[in-house]
Design an enzyme around this catalytic site. Structure first.
Site, short mmCIF file in Angstrom:
data_model
loop_
_atom_site.label_atom_id
_atom_site.label_comp_id
_atom_site.label_asym_id
_atom_site.label_seq_id
_atom_site.Cartn_x
_atom_site.Cartn_y
_atom_site.Cartn_z
N SER A 1 -55.48 28.34 -31.14
CA SER A 1 -55.96 27.98 -32.48
C SER A 1 -57.48 27.92 -32.59
O SER A 1 -58.05 28.43 -33.56
CB SER A 1 -55.34 26.65 -32.91
OG SER A 1 -53.96 26.81 -33.14
N LYS B 1 -44.83 17.16 -35.75
CA LYS B 1 -44.67 17.78 -37.07
C LYS B 1 -43.86 16.92 -38.04
O LYS B 1 -44.15 16.90 -39.24
CB LYS B 1 -44.02 19.15 -36.93
CG LYS B 1 -44.93 20.16 -36.23
CD LYS B 1 -44.29 21.53 -36.17
CE LYS B 1 -45.24 22.53 -35.51
NZ LYS B 1 -44.69 23.89 -35.49
N GLU C 1 -43.61 22.60 -51.46
CA GLU C 1 -42.15 22.72 -51.59
C GLU C 1 -41.51 23.05 -50.24
O GLU C 1 -40.48 22.47 -49.85
CB GLU C 1 -41.79 23.80 -52.61
CG GLU C 1 -40.29 23.97 -52.79
CD GLU C 1 -39.95 25.06 -53.78
OE1 GLU C 1 -38.75 25.39 -53.90
OE2 GLU C 1 -40.87 25.60 -54.43
N GLY D 1 -36.29 21.30 -33.50
CA GLY D 1 -37.52 20.61 -33.85
C GLY D 1 -38.12 21.12 -35.15
O GLY D 1 -37.47 21.83 -35.93
N ALA E 1 -40.46 23.38 -35.65
CA ALA E 1 -40.56 24.84 -35.71
C ALA E 1 -39.23 25.47 -36.07
O ALA E 1 -39.17 26.47 -36.79
CB ALA E 1 -41.06 25.39 -34.37
N ARG F 1 -29.63 21.68 -28.11
CA ARG F 1 -29.03 20.80 -27.11
C ARG F 1 -28.46 19.54 -27.75
O ARG F 1 -27.56 18.92 -27.23
CB ARG F 1 -30.08 20.44 -26.05
CG ARG F 1 -30.50 21.63 -25.19
CD ARG F 1 -31.69 21.30 -24.33
NE ARG F 1 -32.87 21.06 -25.14
CZ ARG F 1 -34.01 20.58 -24.65
NH1 ARG F 1 -34.11 20.28 -23.37
NH2 ARG F 1 -35.05 20.41 -25.45
#
Length: 241
Positions: free
Chosen positions: A15, A58, A70, A118, A120, A140
């Site tokens: 990043s 996140k 949204e 998660g 992502a 899992r």
């Protein structure tokens, strides 16, 4: 203006290099590596104008922001927060990253399996749905997979029952340290892997492999203009990958 990435671990993240390329190094972009979300969040509030958010924060960030896009509301996960006059605004440009990487590949998809549960993974479900895919999710934790399926109108498939599934697309969001589920055959699938630092699937036989750097590129392109109000230099971004 000053920006950062929060998460743990974040060492080795691309990043900072991408952000520097996008704006010719005109704005600082730093890494905030903290095990505790509250510690990282406070550093952001005290010192930065905007942040990217990566695992495992996140969903924590989602609960701390007044204004949500949204897509962010749908996923329940945030990967970009920027300070505005009316408060904190958050979005989830991982959705743009998924959709952009898949469109760029030139392949067509009818169905998709998302591996992981998660933040992502949530973005991956929405990104695949934007392209018209029927989506299954596995992980899992069967409970987490069912929660995502209910929230995002997709289907679950048990972690240990993947042998018969032959999706045209697999979006793999597990960390590199986690072994892939047994029984999943990638031979007929295009594979998009979120992890780019320690990829697990890049050498497996599949129809086509899309590395996580392409996901990162397209989510970065979508998000950086929200930080600065200026369009990023796409040629430099692409060359920085």
């Amino acid at each position: 203006m000053k920006f950062a990435l929060i998460g743990h671990p974040v060492a080795g993240s691309l990043s900072p290099r991408l952000f520097s390329a996008a704006y010719g190094g005109r704005y600082p972009y730093e890494l905030i590596d903290r095990e505790c979300f509250e510690d990282a969040w406070q550093v952001f509030l005290d010192q930065y104008d905007g942040i990217n958010v990566t695992a495992p924060f996140k969903q924590d960030a989602f609960a701390r922001v007044e204004h949500l896009s949204e897509g962010t509301r749908r996923t329940g996960a945030v990967n970009l927060v920027v300070k505005r006059a009316d408060g904190l605004y958050a979005t989830n440009t991982d959705i743009d990253g998924v959709a952009g990487a898949l469109r760029e590949s030139g392949h067509k998809f009818s169905d998709a399996l998302v591996v992981g549960t998660g933040g992502a993974a949530r973005a991956a479900v929405v990104g695949a749905q934007k392209l018209g895919c029927r989506v299954w999710i596995t992980g899992r934790s069967a409970g987490k997979a069912k929660d995502i399926a209910r929230a995002l109108d997709c289907e679950t498939v048990p972690w240990d029952s993947l042998e018969a599934l032959r999706p045209s697309l697999v979006i793999y969001t597990l960390p590199g340290r986690v072994s892939p589920p047994e029984g999943l055959n990638f031979a007929e699938s295009v594979v998009l892997e979120a992890e780019y630092r320690i990829p697990r699937l890049s050498a497996l036989p599949c129809k086509a492999y899309i590395p996580g750097q392409r996901w990162l590129l397209w989510q970065a392109a979508a998000g950086y203009e929200l930080f600065t109000g200026e369009k990023p230099d796409m040629e430099n971004l692409i060359n920085a990958i």
